[in-house]
Enzyme design. Structure first.
Site, PDB file in Angstrom:
ATOM      1  N   ASP A 112       4.378  44.208  -9.677  1.00 40.97           N
ATOM      2  CA  ASP A 112       3.307  44.972 -10.282  1.00 40.97           C
ATOM      3  C   ASP A 112       3.852  46.358 -10.618  1.00 40.97           C
ATOM      4  O   ASP A 112       4.817  46.821  -9.998  1.00 40.97           O
ATOM      5  CB  ASP A 112       2.139  45.075  -9.291  1.00 40.97           C
ATOM      6  CG  ASP A 112       0.931  45.770  -9.881  1.00 40.97           C
ATOM      7  OD1 ASP A 112       0.715  45.632 -11.097  1.00 40.97           O
ATOM      8  OD2 ASP A 112       0.207  46.439  -9.131  1.00 40.97           O
ATOM      9  N   ASP A 166      -0.768  44.681  -5.252  1.00 42.05           N
ATOM     10  CA  ASP A 166      -1.652  45.378  -4.324  1.00 42.05           C
ATOM     11  C   ASP A 166      -3.120  45.081  -4.562  1.00 42.05           C
ATOM     12  O   ASP A 166      -3.960  45.403  -3.736  1.00 42.05           O
ATOM     13  CB  ASP A 166      -1.431  46.901  -4.402  1.00 42.05           C
ATOM     14  CG  ASP A 166      -1.600  47.447  -5.819  1.00 42.05           C
ATOM     15  OD1 ASP A 166      -1.959  46.669  -6.725  1.00 42.05           O
ATOM     16  OD2 ASP A 166      -1.373  48.652  -6.006  1.00 42.05           O
ATOM     17  N   ASP A 220      -3.850  40.238  -7.794  1.00 34.65           N
ATOM     18  CA  ASP A 220      -2.493  39.784  -7.472  1.00 34.65           C
ATOM     19  C   ASP A 220      -2.478  38.694  -6.405  1.00 34.65           C
ATOM     20  O   ASP A 220      -1.449  38.039  -6.206  1.00 34.65           O
ATOM     21  CB  ASP A 220      -1.641  40.965  -6.964  1.00 34.65           C
ATOM     22  CG  ASP A 220      -1.475  42.047  -8.011  1.00 34.65           C
ATOM     23  OD1 ASP A 220      -1.164  41.695  -9.159  1.00 34.65           O
ATOM     24  OD2 ASP A 220      -1.662  43.225  -7.684  1.00 34.65           O
TER      25      ASP A 220
END
Length: 919
Positions: free
Chosen positions: A337, A641, A645
């Site tokens: 990410d 996070d 995800d």
């Protein structure tokens, strides 16, 4: 399935329909809401607005499931075999390892089941709704499609809403989109296929209202919400077996079959051909089987993994599931990410543009460290100070400092403007005192600007109007621009300013425009007429900057042959700019969520391999990309996070969640949690994972050849009709004392040099490499020859059978010690000062073996138990001489093979020697 009022006849999603049409389809009233009776009826029809409880397994069910794999079966068989032979110490140790593993597995499964609970916790317990024409507080679980919900700053959105009204409404959707900037909301209709982050007219369950107020009609509850879909995706993902466990399971099955077949054949040969009594033959064959099967191997592997866990914890990677330690070492692709992992998740004012030129603000994040300067390090002039002052005054955020960490309260971009003002030398409190605020027009997505009215410092009359907003909108309100001496130009070159806006945006920066106007009189409030003929102060470009340590970590990963891919919900231009700064590629290839949707499952692996950046992605996109990479044999580590995800974290071979800024859902779905939210810690964990795998291979490279040496020596004696060099009890003695000492110390080995200069091993790479297979054969034969040479020595010396066998046991232990020093370095020579002196663990293990062997040789009760005899010094020195000779021979063989280039892994060592410090 009951008919849901959320479904339009043409299946157009609510964000693509005007609010009035959504209200009509939901059979509700925008101002009145649902009647209480109708809400109760719909609650019966649609069920509560909650996420379903995951299937729960009892403690006993989870405990029993821990034994349903080949590795545990392998251990239990070894324990049973040891118990049959009366080898109770080994049996007890093995059963203890099985029990500990089972208890750890039960605990970890209990934590994994908390993933759904973490998602459910995102739903607030109460919400404000309109029922029967009156606002009331209702349980979130009682919300139904068609309810009209009121939201304001600080609320967590209780269900998926189609907004009917939005006043300066901004919602933090990072947990669903990954964007570091709050989303501006309106009642606008967008395209049906618009990414979730672009759906301005929607408010999604679980997201947080950062500013403003709004009203919306519920269009989805429970499992039908975005969070509900993610919950269903999590439940549908089967956990993957790690590469190491797959290899050990396969290896255990193969070894057990080989041992069984060989034992039957050897037993038949001993009885039918050599004429041994069947009981003597059975005891010998069973002892050899125990010697051949490395029953202590799983325990040593568990200990090696546990040591890796401790080392990773020291490098800010908390491992929740033990096998993930080794899987990190096999990682070939890291899907990361962007926000908060590769970047700081702190907006920073980086570029300032006025009519007179460009300036740069140094420093990152919200800490007011750095300065604003022009090219040539010139200090800011009046134009830049006025631009920074505009950002300070037209601002509702606050900055606080605690323990050296600066935190923004409010909009992240407004926090960055406060930090910019401090860097420019302005005193926020003094500026607010000199320009007290008189009126405000809050930012609203409908007009795309914010305006504040301030009194001028005494004795001046009039007022100062400051405006900030979307640069095109601010530009349209301006008549001139500010010069560097503080004066305004007569004309505004709009095409030139549009070009500047486009240039900043192309670099992945978000742009705000700033303008002001001096009013000769002090009005009570801002009127429409005041918002015309403004003076453009300039533009400011914002970016969530990459972490400096992440740049170095990406370089380390790429040098180790690990591909790094950014998968983010952010815009493509922003993601591409960050990717270029991070060094993911010289010219990063960007694929959007729309590109993923348009690509079939068959073609997606090619796109996943080609692109370095995936932007505007949904949870489904991330999941598909991870699966596409895995279909090509990649071992994928996924970082994240947000709630969005969680499915891909669970699907990945190793899920890595952020400890500070990560949601509980992400942490519970992951196997590793980073305590410092730092991408560099992932690369450090990969390094530790490779060390763990190296040490496991060293354990194998030591255990199998030494066990093989026993087997070859005894089998050769049986086949050739020679006296057996070892009794069954002596074989078990050797296995017991060396497996619990010499075999164990390899788990503590420090890293060899060049660990991160090797390419990642293939996911399907065999546990035993060609070099290790060669070593098993070579060392087994070498040990067998040495053992029979000792038998000849004893016979010629007239030592007698018992004394000769005693010497054989001592010689065999010495050979294992010599081989231990050789196998400590698989990729370099062991004949160095550090290589020969060993580690404290190695020295303690060698000392323990020496003490045990002295007791084995000279204590009366051991002589009675194992049929041993005391040896003279001359005979006893044969053992260490053989051990030293074996080490020299094997190191010479390793050097010769490296010179010939026969085995790739012998060419993987870096230029440093074994004493070099690993990265």
């Amino acid at each position: 399935m009951p008919d849901q009022p959320t479904a339009a006849p043409d299946l157009v999603p609510p964000h693509a329909l005007p609010p009035s049409r959504v209200v009509e389809l939901q059979r509700t009233d925008a101002r009145h809401g649902l009647e209480d009776a109708e809400a109760a009826r719909r609650l019966q029809e649609h069920g509560p607005n909650t996420l379903p409880e995951p299937p729960r397994h009892s403690w006993l069910q989870r405990f029993g499931a821990q034994f349903a794999n080949a590795l545990i079966g392998f251990l239990l068989a070894s324990a049973a075999l040891a118990a049959v032979l009366g080898h109770w110490v080994d049996a007890t140790v093995i059963l203890g390892v099985v029990l500990i593993n089972a208890l750890v597995g039960v605990a970890q499964e209990g934590k994994a089941e908390a993933a759904m609970s973490a998602l459910r916790d995102l739903l607030t317990p109460h919400a404000r709704v309109l029922r029967s024409g009156a606002p009331q507080v209702a349980d979130v679980a009682a919300l139904v499609p068609g309810d009209v919900v009121l939201i304001e700053a600080g609320d967590r959105v209780p269900a998926d809403l189609r907004l009917l009204q939005a006043h300066a409404l901004r919602i933090d959707e990072a947990l669903l989109t990954g964007e570091s900037v709050v989303a501006e909301k309106s009642t606008a209709t967008v395209a049906a296929d618009a990414p979730l982050g672009d759906r301005a007219g929607m408010a999604y369950s679980g997201t947080l209202v950062a500013a403003g107020t709004g009203r919306g009609v519920v269009v989805a509850t429970g499992v039908h919400t975005e969070i509900g879909r993610i919950s269903a995706m999590l439940g549908a993902i089967e956990p993957l077996t790690t590469p190491l466990l797959r290899q050990i399971n396969r290896f255990g099955r193969q070894l057990a079959i080989i041992a069984l077949v060989a034992s039957v054949l050897l037993f038949a040969f001993a009885v039918l051909v050599r004429g041994l009594h069947w009981l003597d033959a059975l005891m010998t064959v069973v002892a050899l089987a125990v010697g051949f099967i490395p029953e202590g191997l799983p325990a040593v592997i568990t200990i090696t993994l546990a040591i890796g866990v401790q080392r990773m914890a020291a490098r800010h990677a908390i491992v929740r599931q033990l096998p993930a330690v080794e899987t990190l070492g096999a990682t070939s692709v890291i899907c990361s990410d962007k926000t908060g992992t590769l970047t700081r998740n702190e907006m920073t004012c980086q570029r300032l543009v006025t009519a007179c030129g460009k300036a740069v603000a140094s420093g990152t994040g919200y800490a007011p460290l750095g300065r604003v300067e022009l090219p040539g390090s010139s200090p800011p002039g009046p134009d830049l100070l006025q631009l920074a002052r505009a950002g300070l005054l037209c601002n509702d955020a606050a900055l606080t400092e605690s323990g050296g960490h600066w935190q923004v309260h409010g909009d992240p971009m407004e926090g960055a403007l406060l930090a910019l003002a401090l860097k420019a030398g302005l005193n926020p409190q003094a500026e607010h005192d000199r320009h007290p605020r008189l009126d405000t027009i809050p930012f609203d997505a409908a007009h795309r600007f914010m305006a504040t009215l301030h009194a001028l410092p005494a004795p001046q009359e009039g007022a100062l109007l400051v405006v900030k907003g979307a640069p095109e909108q601010v530009l349209a309100m301006c008549a001139n621009a500010l010069l560097d001496d503080g004066r305004a130009t007569g004309l505004l070159d709009e095409p030139a300013w549009h070009e500047r806006i486009a240039h900043i945006a192309a670099d992945g920066q978000r742009v705000l425009g700033f303008a002001f106007k001096l009013l000769p009189e002090r009005p009570e409030r801002i009127e429409a007429a005041h918002l015309k003929g403004l003076t453009l102060a300039g533009l400011i470009g914002f970016i969530d900057p990459p972490r400096p340590e992440a740049i170095a970590a990406v370089a380390d990963a790429r040098s180790a042959g690990i591909a790094v891919k950014m998968i983010t919900g952010d815009h493509g231009a922003t993601a591409r700019a960050i990717a270029a700064q991070l060094g993911l590629a010289r010219d990063p290839v960007v694929a959007t969520g729309a590109d993923v949707d348009a690509t079939s499952d068959e073609a997606l692996p090619a796109l996943a391999g080609r692109a370095q950046v995936f932007a505007r992605t949904s949870p489904e996109h991330k999941l598909r990309v991870v699966r596409a990479l895995q279909s090509q044999g990649a071992v994928v580590a996924m970082t994240g996070d947000g709630v969005n995800d969680a499915p891909s974290l669970k699907q990945a071979d190793v899920g890595v969640a952020m400890g500070h800024k990560g949601t509980e859902a992400a942490k519970e779905a992951a196997q590793v949690v980073l305590s410092d939210d730092n991408f560099a810690s992932i690369v450090a964990a990969v390094h530790e994972g490779r060390v763990v795998y190296d040490n496991i291979r060293k354990v194998l490279a030591w255990t199998l050849p030494t066990n093989g040496g026993e087997v070859v020596a005894v089998v050769a004696a049986l086949v050739l009709g020679l006296t057996l060099p070892l009794t069954p009890a002596q074989i078990l003695w050797i296995n017991m004392i060396t497996a619990t000492t010499l075999g164990l110390v390899l788990a503590f080995e420090p890293p060899e040099a060049g660990v991160m200069r090797r390419p990642p091993r293939p996911a399907d790479a065999p546990l035993l490499s060609p070099f290790m297979l060669w070593r098993i054969v070579l060392v087994s034969v070498l040990f067998a020859l040495a053992i029979h040479a000792v038998m000849l020595w004893g016979e010629r010396r007239g030592l007698g059978l018992e004394a000769t066998r005693t010497l054989v046991v001592n010689a065999f232990c010495a050979l294992e010690i010599g081989y231990l020093f050789s196998v400590r370095y698989l990729h370099a020579t062991s004949i160095t000062w550090q290589g020969t002196r060993g580690t404290p663990a190695v020295l303690y293990a060698v000392l323990a073996v020496l003490v045990l062997q002295l007791a084995f040789t000279y204590t009366p009760w051991m002589q009675t138990l194992f049929a041993t005899r005391p040896l003279g010094l001359a005979d006893l020195l044969v053992a260490p001489a053989l051990g030293a000779l074996a080490m020299l021979l094997l190191e010479g063989e390793k050097a010769l093979l490296r010179r010939l280039g026969w085995f790739d892994e012998l060419r993987l060592a870096g230029p440093e020697g074994p004493g070099a410090r690993a990265p």
